[in-house]
Design a protein around this motif. Structure first.
Motif, PDB file in Angstrom:
ATOM      1  N   ALA A  28       0.834  -1.213   0.000  1.00 35.37           N
ATOM      2  CA  ALA A  28       0.000   0.000   0.000  1.00 35.37           C
ATOM      3  C   ALA A  28       0.867   1.261   0.000  1.00 35.37           C
ATOM      4  O   ALA A  28       0.581   2.218  -0.739  1.00 35.37           O
ATOM      5  CB  ALA A  28      -0.940  -0.011   1.198  1.00 35.37           C
ATOM      6  N   VAL A  29       1.928   1.260   0.796  1.00 32.77           N
ATOM      7  CA  VAL A  29       2.837   2.421   0.844  1.00 32.77           C
ATOM      8  C   VAL A  29       3.518   2.604  -0.512  1.00 32.77           C
ATOM      9  O   VAL A  29       3.618   3.723  -1.018  1.00 32.77           O
ATOM     10  CB  VAL A  29       3.876   2.257   1.980  1.00 32.77           C
ATOM     11  CG1 VAL A  29       4.999   3.280   1.866  1.00 32.77           C
ATOM     12  CG2 VAL A  29       3.198   2.369   3.342  1.00 32.77           C
ATOM     13  N   PHE A  31       2.442   1.835  -3.356  1.00 38.23           N
ATOM     14  CA  PHE A  31       1.493   2.352  -4.341  1.00 38.23           C
ATOM     15  C   PHE A  31       1.481   3.874  -4.336  1.00 38.23           C
ATOM     16  O   PHE A  31       1.110   4.483  -5.327  1.00 38.23           O
ATOM     17  CB  PHE A  31       0.087   1.819  -4.072  1.00 38.23           C
ATOM     18  CG  PHE A  31      -0.214   0.543  -4.789  1.00 38.23           C
ATOM     19  CD1 PHE A  31       0.752  -0.416  -4.995  1.00 38.23           C
ATOM     20  CD2 PHE A  31      -1.477   0.303  -5.266  1.00 38.23           C
ATOM     21  CE1 PHE A  31       0.469  -1.586  -5.663  1.00 38.23           C
ATOM     22  CE2 PHE A  31      -1.778  -0.872  -5.934  1.00 38.23           C
ATOM     23  CZ  PHE A  31      -0.795  -1.809  -6.139  1.00 38.23           C
ATOM     24  N   GLY A  32       1.875   4.473  -3.214  1.00 39.68           N
ATOM     25  CA  GLY A  32       1.947   5.926  -3.124  1.00 39.68           C
ATOM     26  C   GLY A  32       3.238   6.489  -3.687  1.00 39.68           C
ATOM     27  O   GLY A  32       3.384   7.694  -3.841  1.00 39.68           O
ATOM     28  N   VAL A  33       4.192   5.624  -3.996  1.00 43.13           N
ATOM     29  CA  VAL A  33       5.478   6.032  -4.561  1.00 43.13           C
ATOM     30  C   VAL A  33       5.362   5.992  -6.081  1.00 43.13           C
ATOM     31  O   VAL A  33       4.955   4.978  -6.642  1.00 43.13           O
ATOM     32  CB  VAL A  33       6.612   5.084  -4.087  1.00 43.13           C
ATOM     33  CG1 VAL A  33       7.924   5.411  -4.784  1.00 43.13           C
ATOM     34  CG2 VAL A  33       6.762   5.128  -2.579  1.00 43.13           C
ATOM     35  N   LYS A  34       5.706   7.084  -6.718  1.00 42.87           N
ATOM     36  CA  LYS A  34       5.681   7.119  -8.180  1.00 42.87           C
ATOM     37  C   LYS A  34       7.100   7.356  -8.691  1.00 42.87           C
ATOM     38  O   LYS A  34       7.743   8.334  -8.328  1.00 42.87           O
ATOM     39  CB  LYS A  34       4.755   8.213  -8.712  1.00 42.87           C
ATOM     40  CG  LYS A  34       3.303   7.879  -8.549  1.00 42.87           C
ATOM     41  CD  LYS A  34       2.929   6.637  -9.347  1.00 42.87           C
ATOM     42  CE  LYS A  34       1.503   6.240  -9.080  1.00 42.87           C
ATOM     43  NZ  LYS A  34       1.238   4.837  -9.283  1.00 42.87           N
ATOM     44  N   HIS A  95       2.753  -0.679 -10.723  1.00 40.64           N
ATOM     45  CA  HIS A  95       1.952   0.390 -10.113  1.00 40.64           C
ATOM     46  C   HIS A  95       2.804   1.521  -9.551  1.00 40.64           C
ATOM     47  O   HIS A  95       2.299   2.637  -9.395  1.00 40.64           O
ATOM     48  CB  HIS A  95       1.004  -0.186  -9.063  1.00 40.64           C
ATOM     49  CG  HIS A  95      -0.154  -0.886  -9.702  1.00 40.64           C
ATOM     50  ND1 HIS A  95      -1.226  -0.218 -10.228  1.00 40.64           N
ATOM     51  CD2 HIS A  95      -0.384  -2.194  -9.956  1.00 40.64           C
ATOM     52  CE1 HIS A  95      -2.075  -1.065 -10.762  1.00 40.64           C
ATOM     53  NE2 HIS A  95      -1.587  -2.287 -10.608  1.00 40.64           N
ATOM     54  N   MET A  96       4.080   1.261  -9.306  1.00 40.86           N
ATOM     55  CA  MET A  96       4.977   2.332  -8.868  1.00 40.86           C
ATOM     56  C   MET A  96       5.439   3.189 -10.046  1.00 40.86           C
ATOM     57  O   MET A  96       5.903   4.315  -9.848  1.00 40.86           O
ATOM     58  CB  MET A  96       6.203   1.752  -8.150  1.00 40.86           C
ATOM     59  CG  MET A  96       5.912   1.210  -6.773  1.00 40.86           C
ATOM     60  SD  MET A  96       7.364   0.423  -6.037  1.00 40.86           S
ATOM     61  CE  MET A  96       8.498   1.801  -5.947  1.00 40.86           C
ATOM     62  N   ASP A  99       0.567   5.239 -14.113  1.00 41.35           N
ATOM     63  CA  ASP A  99      -0.656   5.821 -13.575  1.00 41.35           C
ATOM     64  C   ASP A  99      -1.737   4.745 -13.519  1.00 41.35           C
ATOM     65  O   ASP A  99      -1.722   3.805 -14.315  1.00 41.35           O
ATOM     66  CB  ASP A  99      -1.128   6.981 -14.456  1.00 41.35           C
ATOM     67  CG  ASP A  99      -0.190   8.173 -14.365  1.00 41.35           C
ATOM     68  OD1 ASP A  99       0.406   8.383 -13.286  1.00 41.35           O
ATOM     69  OD2 ASP A  99      -0.039   8.872 -15.388  1.00 41.35           O
TER      70      ASP A  99
END
Length: 178
Positions: A28-29, A31-34, A95-96, A99
């Motif tokens: 989950a964390v 997924f917030g990293v791009k 997903h990292m 989009d």
């Protein structure tokens, strides 16, 4: 098989529960990293295929154990665990670096089916982590009565996660790059 004290067994189960919490939290964390600049658009069909292979391996492992081919069953289960791990790595990397892909027709009945499958897939994919690990632990320790009892519960959930992973991919794939 290794003889193990109750204390060591309890410690291993605690470790499994810690992993079962840490893995989804880390995912989950992440997924917030791009991470920009990488084209990983080739990954979804690969990790969907890995999910499909996992489903086939799980069924083959069930057939093997029913036919008392225990070494084959053991190998197939180890490969299934490895496939699930490879899926997870590919899924997170994609997903990292990409989009999110929205489902195209949110007014259709298929969208509702997609969402129901996706939500159940995600919830059960988190649930199956401790089930797989404890089921494997019982087999590793030679506690086959416990292994068999838990495997009857673990197997259909894991198979559902593997199969719905493929279905969800097939349903969202027309909208990649749209």
């Amino acid at each position: 098989m290794e003889q193990i004290s109750e204390k060591k067994l309890k410690n291993l189960k605690v470790l499994i529960w810690i992993l079962s919490i840490v893995i989804p939290v880390v995912v989950a964390v992440l997924f917030g990293v791009k991470i920009e600049g990488y084209d990983t658009s080739f990954l979804p069909p690969i990790y969907a295929t890995i999910n499909g292979i996992t489903a086939v391996l799980l069924v083959a492992a069930l057939i093997a154990v029913k036919n008392r081919k225990l070494k084959l069953h053991e190998r197939l289960m180890k490969i299934s665990i490895l496939c699930s791990l490879l899926f997870l790595v590919g899924y997170v990397i994609y997903h990292m670096t990409s989009d999110p892909t929205p489902y195209g027709d949110k007014e259709s009945t298929m969208y509702l089916v997609y969402v129901l499958l996706l939500v159940s897939h995600i919830i059960l994919s988190v649930t199956v982590i401790p089930l797989v690990l404890v089921t494997y632990l019982y087999a590793y320790l030679g506690q086959f009565d416990k292994h068999k009892k838990l495997a009857r519960f673990t197997f259909p959930i894991w198979l559902y996660v593997a199969v719905t992973g493929v279905i969800v991919f097939l349903m969202i794939s027309p909208y990649y790059g749209a």
